[in-house]
Enzyme design. Sequence first.
Site, PDB file in Angstrom:
ATOM      1  N   ARG A 187       0.831  -1.209   0.000  1.00 46.00           N
ATOM      2  CA  ARG A 187       0.000   0.000   0.000  1.00 46.00           C
ATOM      3  C   ARG A 187       0.869   1.264   0.000  1.00 46.00           C
ATOM      4  O   ARG A 187       0.500   2.290   0.549  1.00 46.00           O
ATOM      5  CB  ARG A 187      -0.968   0.029   1.174  1.00 46.00           C
ATOM      6  N   LYS A 229       0.603  -8.387  13.869  1.00 43.68           N
ATOM      7  CA  LYS A 229      -0.617  -8.748  13.152  1.00 43.68           C
ATOM      8  C   LYS A 229      -0.736 -10.260  13.227  1.00 43.68           C
ATOM      9  O   LYS A 229       0.164 -10.978  12.775  1.00 43.68           O
ATOM     10  CB  LYS A 229      -0.545  -8.282  11.695  1.00 43.68           C
ATOM     11  N   GLU A 234      -5.791 -12.305   7.507  1.00 40.99           N
ATOM     12  CA  GLU A 234      -5.287 -12.344   6.126  1.00 40.99           C
ATOM     13  C   GLU A 234      -4.144 -13.335   5.958  1.00 40.99           C
ATOM     14  O   GLU A 234      -3.147 -13.076   5.292  1.00 40.99           O
ATOM     15  CB  GLU A 234      -4.854 -10.943   5.691  1.00 40.99           C
ATOM     16  N   ASP A 266     -12.132  -1.281   7.177  1.00 40.28           N
ATOM     17  CA  ASP A 266     -10.760  -1.248   6.663  1.00 40.28           C
ATOM     18  C   ASP A 266     -10.448   0.075   5.976  1.00 40.28           C
ATOM     19  O   ASP A 266     -10.336   0.127   4.752  1.00 40.28           O
ATOM     20  CB  ASP A 266     -10.542  -2.406   5.679  1.00 40.28           C
ATOM     21  N   GLU A 285      -4.783   4.079   0.555  1.00 40.22           N
ATOM     22  CA  GLU A 285      -5.128   2.814  -0.086  1.00 40.22           C
ATOM     23  C   GLU A 285      -6.491   2.877  -0.771  1.00 40.22           C
ATOM     24  O   GLU A 285      -6.665   2.349  -1.869  1.00 40.22           O
ATOM     25  CB  GLU A 285      -5.121   1.696   0.956  1.00 40.22           C
ATOM     26  N   HIS A 298     -16.359  -0.272   0.542  1.00 32.21           N
ATOM     27  CA  HIS A 298     -15.648  -1.424  -0.031  1.00 32.21           C
ATOM     28  C   HIS A 298     -16.135  -1.756  -1.444  1.00 32.21           C
ATOM     29  O   HIS A 298     -16.307  -2.928  -1.790  1.00 32.21           O
ATOM     30  CB  HIS A 298     -15.788  -2.647   0.870  1.00 32.21           C
ATOM     31  N   TRP A 338     -14.354 -10.236   0.700  1.00 31.94           N
ATOM     32  CA  TRP A 338     -13.364  -9.504  -0.086  1.00 31.94           C
ATOM     33  C   TRP A 338     -14.001  -8.986  -1.383  1.00 31.94           C
ATOM     34  O   TRP A 338     -13.304  -8.632  -2.322  1.00 31.94           O
ATOM     35  CB  TRP A 338     -12.163 -10.387  -0.412  1.00 31.94           C
TER      36      TRP A 338
END
Length: 717
Positions: free
Chosen positions: A185, A304, A308, A382, A410, A538, A560
């Site tokens: 990103r 993290k 993902e 997000d 992003e 999104h 997603w």
Amino acid sequence: MFTRFLKSLFFACFFVLLVFTATANDGYKLWLQYAPFETHTEAHYYHEYLSDISLVGQSPTHEVISKEFQLATEGFFKGSLTPRIDSSGNGKIWVGKISDLPVKISRSFKDQLEKIGDQGYLLLYVSGQVIVTAKKDVGLLYGTFALLKAIQTRERLDELDRLENPKIQTRMLNHWDNLNRTVERGYAGFSIWNWHRLPNHIDKQYIDYARANASLGINATSITNVNANALVLTPIYLEKAAAIADAFRPYGIKLYLTARFSAPMELDKLPTADPLDPAVQAWWKDKAKEIYEYIPDFGGFVVKADSEGQPGPHNYGRTQADGANLLAEALQPFGGLVMWRAFVYSENTPTDRTKQAYDEFKPLDGKFLDNVIVQVKNGPLDFQPREPFHPLFGAMPETPLMMEFQITKEYLGQDTHWVNLASLWKEVLQADTYAKGQGSTISKVLDGSLHGYKHTAITGVANIGTDRNWTGHPTAQADWYSYGRLAWDPHTDIGQIAEDWLKMTFTTDATFVSTAKNIMLKSHSIAVDYMTPLGLHHIMARSHHWGPGPWVTGGRRDDWTATYYHRASEDGIGFDRTSAGSNALEQYNPAVQKQWQDLESTSLDYLLWFHRVPWDKELSSGNTLWMEMALRYQRGVEGARWMQAEWDSIEGKIDEERFGHIRSFLKIQVSEAEWWRDACLLYFQQFAQQPLPEGVEAPEKDLEYYMGFRRFFVPGI
């Protein structure tokens, strides 16, 4: 008489020098331009102070302060003035710790001096001297930069009386930089960390990075991606990281690293990374001891996990507290912190992705060791152009929470759109959680005043790279700058931040500053209109998130995809998060729920985030949903065109290089705003089955064209 003549001659030569040394500006100096004074009066006034500086004390940070005064003076006077910097104590600018203050001043200003914290400073004008004082060296550095900002923005020094302490203890940048120098990103080139040349070569950009951060009070940096590589914990990389830490130390910046949860297995072949396994616990304790041998003031780990594809405690049936406490216990003897990200979601697509962090972390409140801080994104999804605040901020009084903002864009046009993120962040910081009644704002959660947190912290995902101007888009520098100012004090007025940045970065010309500030403060709402109006979210293209993709569906995970979130059909559009739907709204305080539970009273900015709405539903604006959506997309396009016209109106006020760079990007922004409007309205129109309302421009292409559009090698993936 002769002295006055010499002074007049000096300033005459100074302004002649300005005329013949004007050069292009590539933006590398950021807001530390130290641009020459624009009038004889200004130059004469500040010359009196900057020519005579007393710097009392010795340390690596004192050396940094001395160099910064020299750099500033060289810029302000184009190299025609070399300041006298000594420790005599008689300078027009006096810089020194409280313990070195003259007794007369210590006694006269005792009450103010006692209020200075370990990172704070006091700027004061006393009897012809500007005093910069602090308890610690780092406070002197912050105070010096504050003084230089006052000069850059042309404040009167004889009116200074400013006591500043940061509201948040740890103010961090997170770099999503990989060891191969790609940046996840990242839209401004490759990573500035050249691991191949380290530890023997410290690039000048590292020092300028440290200067820029110190000028904002940023005091921590995590230099590796949260999608971590265990190699960074090996001796060959720890030696390199230690060299960076050494370079940053005089600037008051602590180094953090990202820890891969499975590192014991990957580096030393342990059969498990189970946080309750004694061998795993011993491994992390040994690793922590090793790191502190390389970096004695190492800040700690950013982690993290269970997200993902990243390994975590879920792999062993353990909780997030089990995982975080494993690392925290290893760091405790050294004073290190664990910043454990709350961005988690299960292997299977949930009913509502926005609920999982709360569901997983809320039951663990109070079960983390006291050197753990849970790192929470500003919204529950997000980093969308606009989201409601994350419900965890109103739900964990026994566990320190820190904010994670995304400075890199992003989802907001990446490297070519001018979007002032301070507007978004201020909206979040002032949101009321009602955790302890009205006025329980997120800013009060973060600064610890609401719940009495032992540790307070904030972080921003960095937007810098090897581009000469650091951030790709010249105006994206303002996001780095604004983040630092809000991290120091979340209550700071964003209009003042914008004005300061413009004056320090470009010019103090009143017309330029007023016009550009107006663009900045309106740019975020304009971008939301042409991307995701009415609470849409999104709907970006798959994977790279550049450009529209409301048609994105299918693949490995439903959450997603765009269709998972907007759920458009002939019946309507939107994600019902009320008690009749996923009930994500239940995660908020009842007073907050009341704001968003009723479709009729919900702010149109969040309408489709919380409600599923028929296309022909009449809204509070008097328009149907379809009409309001179309008109907002059009309003966003017209807003982008307005930004372009406003920028064109101030041509000639700044250097051609940066003006032209921003102008060319605004042309791209207008074109891409039209692309967003046309693609989204054509896609949603097939469900709404209604014509475009009057005033909304018809798309030039058909839906098939937009759905078939491909772009390869988009940066930042």
